[in-house]
Design an enzyme around this catalytic site. Structure first.
Site, PDB file in Angstrom:
ATOM      1  N   LYS A   1       0.768  -1.199  -0.100  1.00 44.14           N
ATOM      2  CA  LYS A   1       0.094   0.035  -0.108  1.00 44.14           C
ATOM      3  C   LYS A   1       0.744   1.226  -0.105  1.00 44.14           C
ATOM      4  CE  LYS A   1      -3.770   0.028   2.553  1.00 44.14           C
ATOM      5  NZ  LYS A   1      -4.765   0.005   3.385  1.00 44.14           N
TER       6      LYS A   1
ATOM      7  N   HIS B   1      -3.532 -38.539  10.165  1.00 51.91           N
ATOM      8  CA  HIS B   1      -2.466 -39.429  10.725  1.00 51.91           C
ATOM      9  C   HIS B   1      -1.340 -38.490  11.077  1.00 51.91           C
ATOM     10  CE1 HIS B   1      -3.557 -42.695   8.277  1.00 51.91           C
ATOM     11  NE2 HIS B   1      -4.308 -41.673   7.553  1.00 51.91           N
TER      12      HIS B   1
ATOM     13  N   GLU C   1      -4.987 -11.904  13.805  1.00 54.93           N
ATOM     14  CA  GLU C   1      -4.470 -10.399  13.781  1.00 54.93           C
ATOM     15  C   GLU C   1      -5.944  -9.580  14.150  1.00 54.93           C
ATOM     16  OE1 GLU C   1      -1.156  -8.845  11.180  1.00 54.93           O
ATOM     17  OE2 GLU C   1      -2.938  -8.340   9.845  1.00 54.93           O
TER      18      GLU C   1
ATOM     19  N   GLU D   1      10.082  -5.873   3.937  1.00 57.21           N
ATOM     20  CA  GLU D   1      10.268  -7.095   3.399  1.00 57.21           C
ATOM     21  C   GLU D   1      10.010  -7.019   1.764  1.00 57.21           C
ATOM     22  OE1 GLU D   1       8.477  -8.026   7.546  1.00 57.21           O
ATOM     23  OE2 GLU D   1       8.168  -6.532   6.023  1.00 57.21           O
TER      24      GLU D   1
ATOM     25  N   GLY E   1      -5.557  -4.980   4.992  1.00 56.66           N
ATOM     26  CA  GLY E   1      -4.898  -6.078   4.318  1.00 56.66           C
ATOM     27  C   GLY E   1      -5.156  -7.360   4.309  1.00 56.66           C
ATOM     28  N   ARG E   2      -5.675  -7.897   5.494  1.00 50.87           N
ATOM     29  CA  ARG E   2      -6.352  -9.451   5.570  1.00 50.87           C
ATOM     30  C   ARG E   2      -7.865  -9.506   4.816  1.00 50.87           C
ATOM     31  NH1 ARG E   2      -5.488  -6.840  10.057  1.00 50.87           N
ATOM     32  NH2 ARG E   2      -7.269  -6.524  11.750  1.00 50.87           N
TER      33      ARG E   2
ATOM     34  N   LYS F   1       8.778  -4.092  14.495  1.00 53.72           N
ATOM     35  CA  LYS F   1       9.081  -3.596  13.204  1.00 53.72           C
ATOM     36  C   LYS F   1       9.979  -2.309  13.665  1.00 53.72           C
ATOM     37  CE  LYS F   1       5.237  -3.963  10.273  1.00 53.72           C
ATOM     38  NZ  LYS F   1       4.028  -3.243   9.331  1.00 53.72           N
TER      39      LYS F   1
END
Length: 540
Positions: free
Chosen positions: A202, A381, A350, A208, A264-265, A501
């Protein structure tokens, strides 16, 4: 939570706590029908939960006491319910396919939404038809999405889920981790002259994402003769920062916008889904939006006692707060949904991983369960032993489809037989008397006894297609919203990620300092920095 309404719920919990699910079903032959609801091509059977009609009535009363209906209307109406950031929360506008306006501060935002979607569709068609050419004149065969968090988890999960609808010969990859291995391994699989990078940020400043994007740019230029003009033919951006995008070398016409009222999510239906649209095409993308919209309408209009997201939200509150269940398992019986649990981890944890209420005071109870899971039958399993016979109560969502995208012999019958059987085994268990009747040796009876009474929801649809997929994601979005309102927390900010951050920026300077830095952390952090610098041959 509303104290009086929650007290009424707790009274019903105590009244029914000793009743086993076996007894609930034996006492009510109509139980499955009573606790089944359908919406947006999905069926939810929630009858295998520790509930009674009276308890569900009390839970609905809890939602009403939390003023959930007004909060739903406020969200859909564009009010700034993200109060700590003073923003509206309008991911629902991204899939509003009607002509109805959606207002933010008196302005209809739908023309902008439609305009961006139209630009996305035109661009994607150019790439998919081979008309968009790279710097050397070759068509695009590889797409690399560079983002992190919601800019990666959503489109990556969706591309995997809708792989049968992808374009043959167009390969979509995702890079998120700042660990160079993620980018390096991806670049080994693509050809520079036929690769399009989609940089999703954005602000176009996410550490990152920009680190990976800059390294990808250097890799591209090294293979295409160093001509900076190549960047404009191999990079596009999903961002709002046109200045930074242009500085990077991306043409402003190749920047696709989204807005601060999209978290964002929750951003997959926005331009953040550009890589998904490249993969499945604009028509299938719109089918996905129709699925989202169908669940949105249901959530907004259905009475709470027949409202699928509200029911899931209330059941989650029941177990998390009423029974102390710390985790919730999501178990998709479809390999295409392998990334769904990871996506829902961000969506849920979040959003509702908060310890401060909307009034600024510490919450009185627990919020935000740990979300986890794996596809069936793999999970059977691995960790189902703990769900069946462990000491912790773990509510589960089982997700399945009546038809397979890949019919092959009786594979799908066996897959779905396992899904259905697991929900039965969790609910009904196996008594010691049953074990003895089967001739189980006395010393093994305690080990082969299953208590049962373990709750689960079963979600069924006919086929995993773009429409049912969109509805499924909207279902979980609205479940999370419902729980946030009941817990009286803000679900649409994420201040908890900020501190790390900030500290990482300081530590990075100290790791890279050419002279011994003056370390003012705690003794452990100081020692770790020195150990890293020592291994890298830096001055101490």
């Amino acid at each position: 939570m509303h104290a009086q309404a929650w007290q009424a719920v707790q009274q019903e919990i105590e009244a029914s706590r000793a009743i086993h699910l076996r007894d609930h079903f034996a006492a009510d032959p109509q139980r499955a029908g009573r606790f089944t609801v359908r919406a947006a091509n999905w069926t939810l059977d929630y009858s295998k939960n520790r509930i009674t009609p009276a308890l569900m009535q009390r839970l609905v009363g809890l939602a009403e006491a939390a003023n959930l209906r007004a909060e739903i209307d406020a969200m859909f109406g564009g009010q700034p319910i993200n109060a700590t950031e003073k923003r509206a929360v309008l991911h629902t506008a991204l899939r509003n396919l009607s002509d109805d306006p959606v207002l933010v501060n008196g302005k209809d935002i739908m023309p902008d939404v439609r305009a961006v979607r139209a630009r996305m569709a035109a661009f994607c068609e150019e790439v998919r038809k081979g008309h968009w050419r790279g710097h050397t004149g070759k068509p695009i065969r590889h797409v690399v999405n560079i983002g992190i968090g919601g800019s990666d988890l959503g489109p990556a999960m969706a591309c995997a889920a809708l792989k049968p609808y992808g374009k043959h010969g167009l390969h979509v990859n995702f890079v998120s981790n700042v660990d160079a291995t993620h980018l390096a391994e991806t670049l080994h699989t693509v050809k520079a002259e036929q690769t399009l990078f989609v940089v999703v940020s954005k602000t176009f400043t996410t550490q990152e994402t920009l680190t990976n994007a800059l390294s990808a740019r250097s890799w591209l230029l090294a293979r295409l003769g160093g001509d900076r003009a190549a960047v404009a033919r191999h990079f596009v951006a999903v961002s709002t920062n046109s200045a930074k995008v242009t500085e990077f070398g991306i043409a402003p016409d190749n920047m696709f916008e989204f807005w601060d009222w999209v978290g964002g999510r929750y951003s997959l239906p926005s331009a953040v889904g550009l890589s998904l649209m490249l993969a499945i095409g604009p028509r299938n993308f719109e089918r996905m939006l129709k699925g989202y919209a169908a669940m949105d309408r249901h959530f907004r209009t259905a009475p709470f006692e027949r409202n699928m997201p509200v029911i899931l939200g209330l059941l989650g509150v029941l177990y998390h707060n009423g029974y102390g269940a710390a985790t919730h398992a999501v178990l998709p019986y479809d390999q295409y949904l392998a990334r769904l649990p990871a996506y829902l981890q961000q969506l849920d944890m979040e959003s509702n991983g908060k310890s401060v209420g909307r009034d600024g005071l510490p919450v009185s109870g627990t919020t935000g369960p740990i979300i986890w899971g794996e596809p069936g039958t793999n999970g059977q399993h691995a960790f189902y032993q703990l769900i069946h016979q462990g000491t912790q109560l773990i509510p589960c969502d089982f997700i399945g489809f009546c038809r397979s995208q890949n019919p092959m012999g009786d594979h799908h019958d066996k897959l779905m037989a396992n899904l259905i059987a697991q929900t039965e085994a969790l609910a009904m268990g196996k008594s010691a008397a049953q074990c003895r009747a089967e001739g189980v040796p006395a010393e093994l009876v305690p080990h082969k006894t299953f208590d049962g009474n373990r709750p689960s929801n079963t979600l069924l649809a006919d086929l995993l297609d773009p429409q049912t997929f969109g509805a499924l994601i909207a279902l979980y979005e609205h479940k999370v919203f419902t729980q946030g309102i009941i817990w009286n927390i803000f679900s649409f900010d994420q201040w908890g990620v900020e501190l790390g951050k900030v500290l990482a920026g300081r530590v990075l300077q100290e790791l890279q300092s050419e002279t011994p830095p003056e370390l003012r952390h705690d003794s452990s952090t100081n020692a770790l920095i020195r150990r890293y610098r020592e291994a890298r041959g830096a001055k101490l």
